[in-house]
Scaffold this active site. Structure first.
Site, PDB file in Angstrom:
ATOM      1  N   ARG A  43     -12.678  13.596-101.785  1.00 30.38           N
ATOM      2  CA  ARG A  43     -13.336  14.610-102.616  1.00 30.38           C
ATOM      3  C   ARG A  43     -12.803  14.695-104.038  1.00 30.38           C
ATOM      4  NH1 ARG A  43     -14.498  15.913 -97.697  1.00 30.38           N
ATOM      5  NH2 ARG A  43     -16.699  16.269 -97.268  1.00 30.38           N
ATOM      6  N   GLN A 108      -7.405  13.514 -89.300  1.00 28.02           N
ATOM      7  CA  GLN A 108      -8.717  12.976 -89.700  1.00 28.02           C
ATOM      8  C   GLN A 108      -8.509  11.630 -90.374  1.00 28.02           C
ATOM      9  OE1 GLN A 108     -11.276  16.360 -91.549  1.00 28.02           O
ATOM     10  NE2 GLN A 108      -9.155  17.007 -91.716  1.00 28.02           N
ATOM     11  N   VAL A 110      -7.614   7.726 -90.967  1.00 25.20           N
ATOM     12  CA  VAL A 110      -7.867   6.522 -90.186  1.00 25.20           C
ATOM     13  C   VAL A 110      -6.832   5.448 -90.542  1.00 25.20           C
ATOM     14  CG1 VAL A 110     -10.345   7.023 -90.031  1.00 25.20           C
ATOM     15  CG2 VAL A 110      -9.510   5.642 -91.949  1.00 25.20           C
ATOM     16  N   HIS A 126     -10.949  10.809 -86.287  1.00 26.82           N
ATOM     17  CA  HIS A 126     -11.970   9.999 -86.971  1.00 26.82           C
ATOM     18  C   HIS A 126     -11.734   8.503 -86.766  1.00 26.82           C
ATOM     19  CE1 HIS A 126     -13.153  13.573 -89.786  1.00 26.82           C
ATOM     20  NE2 HIS A 126     -13.631  13.689 -88.578  1.00 26.82           N
ATOM     21  N   CYS A 137     -23.238  -4.024 -79.991  1.00 26.17           N
ATOM     22  CA  CYS A 137     -22.884  -4.177 -78.562  1.00 26.17           C
ATOM     23  C   CYS A 137     -21.457  -3.721 -78.268  1.00 26.17           C
ATOM     24  CB  CYS A 137     -23.106  -5.619 -78.107  1.00 26.17           C
ATOM     25  SG  CYS A 137     -21.833  -6.764 -78.699  1.00 26.17           S
TER      26      CYS A 137
HETATM   27  P1  NAD Z   1     -10.997  15.430 -98.509  1.00 31.19           P
HETATM   28  O1  NAD Z   1     -10.978  14.323 -99.483  1.00 31.19           O
HETATM   29  O2  NAD Z   1     -12.279  16.134 -98.287  1.00 31.19           O
HETATM   30  O3  NAD Z   1      -9.965  16.549 -98.950  1.00 31.19           O
HETATM   31  C1  NAD Z   1      -8.637  16.250 -99.257  1.00 31.19           C
HETATM   32  C2  NAD Z   1      -7.910  17.555 -99.530  1.00 31.19           C
HETATM   33  O4  NAD Z   1      -6.528  17.265 -99.704  1.00 31.19           O
HETATM   34  C3  NAD Z   1      -8.384  18.266-100.803  1.00 31.19           C
HETATM   35  O5  NAD Z   1      -8.495  19.648-100.518  1.00 31.19           O
HETATM   36  C4  NAD Z   1      -7.266  17.997-101.810  1.00 31.19           C
HETATM   37  O6  NAD Z   1      -7.079  19.071-102.710  1.00 31.19           O
HETATM   38  C5  NAD Z   1      -6.070  17.895-100.879  1.00 31.19           C
HETATM   39  N1  NAD Z   1      -4.967  17.057-101.396  1.00 31.19           N
HETATM   40  C6  NAD Z   1      -5.049  15.944-102.168  1.00 31.19           C
HETATM   41  N2  NAD Z   1      -3.820  15.439-102.383  1.00 31.19           N
HETATM   42  C7  NAD Z   1      -2.955  16.251-101.718  1.00 31.19           C
HETATM   43  C8  NAD Z   1      -1.548  16.250-101.542  1.00 31.19           C
HETATM   44  N3  NAD Z   1      -0.768  15.324-102.113  1.00 31.19           N
HETATM   45  N4  NAD Z   1      -0.975  17.203-100.772  1.00 31.19           N
HETATM   46  C9  NAD Z   1      -1.753  18.192-100.210  1.00 31.19           C
HETATM   47  N5  NAD Z   1      -3.085  18.245-100.351  1.00 31.19           N
HETATM   48  C10 NAD Z   1      -3.684  17.284-101.085  1.00 31.19           C
HETATM   49  O7  NAD Z   1     -10.389  14.870 -97.149  1.00 31.19           O
HETATM   50  P2  NAD Z   1     -10.585  15.355 -95.647  1.00 31.19           P
HETATM   51  O8  NAD Z   1     -10.720  16.829 -95.584  1.00 31.19           O
HETATM   52  O9  NAD Z   1      -9.546  14.679 -94.837  1.00 31.19           O
HETATM   53  O10 NAD Z   1     -12.014  14.781 -95.211  1.00 31.19           O
HETATM   54  C11 NAD Z   1     -12.478  13.527 -95.672  1.00 31.19           C
HETATM   55  C12 NAD Z   1     -12.881  12.505 -94.618  1.00 31.19           C
HETATM   56  O11 NAD Z   1     -12.547  11.234 -95.155  1.00 31.19           O
HETATM   57  C13 NAD Z   1     -12.155  12.569 -93.321  1.00 31.19           C
HETATM   58  O12 NAD Z   1     -13.137  12.413 -92.383  1.00 31.19           O
HETATM   59  C14 NAD Z   1     -11.234  11.345 -93.272  1.00 31.19           C
HETATM   60  O13 NAD Z   1     -11.424  10.653 -92.066  1.00 31.19           O
HETATM   61  C15 NAD Z   1     -11.712  10.438 -94.348  1.00 31.19           C
HETATM   62  N6  NAD Z   1     -10.639   9.869 -95.203  1.00 31.19           N
HETATM   63  C16 NAD Z   1      -9.502   9.347 -94.658  1.00 31.19           C
HETATM   64  C17 NAD Z   1      -8.532   8.817 -95.473  1.00 31.19           C
HETATM   65  C18 NAD Z   1      -7.285   8.238 -94.868  1.00 31.19           C
HETATM   66  O14 NAD Z   1      -7.306   7.795 -93.726  1.00 31.19           O
HETATM   67  N7  NAD Z   1      -6.171   8.269 -95.582  1.00 31.19           N
HETATM   68  C19 NAD Z   1      -8.696   8.799 -96.862  1.00 31.19           C
HETATM   69  C20 NAD Z   1      -9.888   9.334 -97.393  1.00 31.19           C
HETATM   70  C21 NAD Z   1     -10.843   9.883 -96.548  1.00 31.19           C
END
Ligand code: NAD
Length: 243
Positions: A43, A108, A110, A126, A137
């Site tokens: 985000r 969440q 991966v 996730h 398949c």
């Molecule tokens: P998101 O991107 O929606 O939100 C991330 C949140 O973390 C934000 O509120 C942001 O302000 C906060 N943030 C950023 N850096 C931070 C830090 N250093 N310390 C504390 N907070 C911090 O992510 P989400 O809510 O996990 O949802 C996104 C989806 O994307 C999930 O389904 C996930 O599976 C996937 N995703 C996974 C990864 C990964 O595996 N590392 C990376 C990106 C997205």
């Protein structure tokens, strides 16, 4: 901006007390847990790849109808991961598991960084980007086959990582274990998630225990008993220092 130093310290001491008193603590992490390891979240716009919103690429629709884009996106994420390591915050959580201070990590993410840091009780809500299958398949595939853009050797279908794409249901076993842990918990600590993704965003509020949020940005829409504004690495390290 983070909580001011003294405000943060006060909240950290409150969380320390909750953690010490708790007999069952569940951690729930999101992409913000891994940004300090160099993996962008979804985000924060600064993390966007080729200026494309990842929420439009990590989808079943992209996989089925725009495989070239889908493949490029996951290839980029896999290559980034090859040079990525857990940070102090991941190691702190693993140490807390060893000391029986926490019980489970529902994530969440991966990226597998909790596992690399040595945590064992992880529920990957996730899925995982480290294993692969055929979208059609479900036959297993390898990372090399995916990276080489090979088709499934059984049915010629499209290969993909075992992640949950937007539009797909969550792995039942991981969900059930996370839910059970949260229902048992007297403390749930949520770290680095915008809580915009359903159904995981319901989990923190399915506990009868205390709820704490650690996040870089605090949103007024989230109702946590205690909310600590700051980066995951810094806040977890500070808590560990006072334990
Ligand atoms: P998101 O991107 O929606 O939100 C991330 C949140 O973390 C934000 O509120 C942001 O302000 C906060 N943030 C950023 N850096 C931070 C830090 N250093 N310390 C504390 N907070 C911090 O992510 P989400 O809510 O996990 O949802 C996104 C989806 O994307 C999930 O389904 C996930 O599976 C996937 N995703 C996974 C990864 C990964 O595996 N590392 C990376 C990106 C997205």
């Amino acid at each position: 901006m983070d909580d001011s130093n003294s405000v943060q310290q006060e909240k950290i001491l409150d969380l320390k007390s909750l953690l010490k008193a708790s007999t069952h603590t569940t951690i729930l992490t999101g992409a913000g847990m891994s940004t300090e390891s160099g993996i962008p979240d979804f985000r924060s716009r600064s993390g966007w790849w080729k200026n494309i919103d990842p929420l439009t690429v990590a989808t079943v629709d992209a996989l089925e109808h725009n495989y070239a884009l889908f493949h490029d996106f996951y290839k980029m994420r896999l290559i980034t991961l090859e040079t990525t390591a857990p940070h102090e915050g991941h190691y702190t959580l693993s140490k807390w598991e060893e000391k029986n201070l926490i019980n489970d990590i529902a994530t969440q993410n991966v990226d597998g960084l909790h596992r690399t840091a040595g945590s064992n009780k992880i529920h990957e809500l996730h899925g995982s980007i480290e294993t692969f299958r055929c979208h059609t398949c479900h036959s297993r595939a390898t990372k090399a086959q995916f990276l080489d853009k090979k088709a499934c050797h059984q049915c010629n279908g499209k290969l993909r990582p075992n992640v949950v794409l937007f539009g797909e249901t969550l792995p039942q076993a991981a969900w059930n274990k996370a839910l059970l842990s949260i229902e048992k918990a007297d403390l749930v600590i949520v770290i680095g998630t915008s809580l915009q993704v359903y159904p995981v965003n319901q989990l923190p509020f399915m506990t009868k225990g205390h709820t704490v949020l650690i996040n870089k940005e605090l949103s007024s829409t989230h109702h946590f008993e205690l909310a600590i504004e700051g980066g995951a690495k810094q806040v977890l390290t500070r808590i560990d220092n006072v334990l």
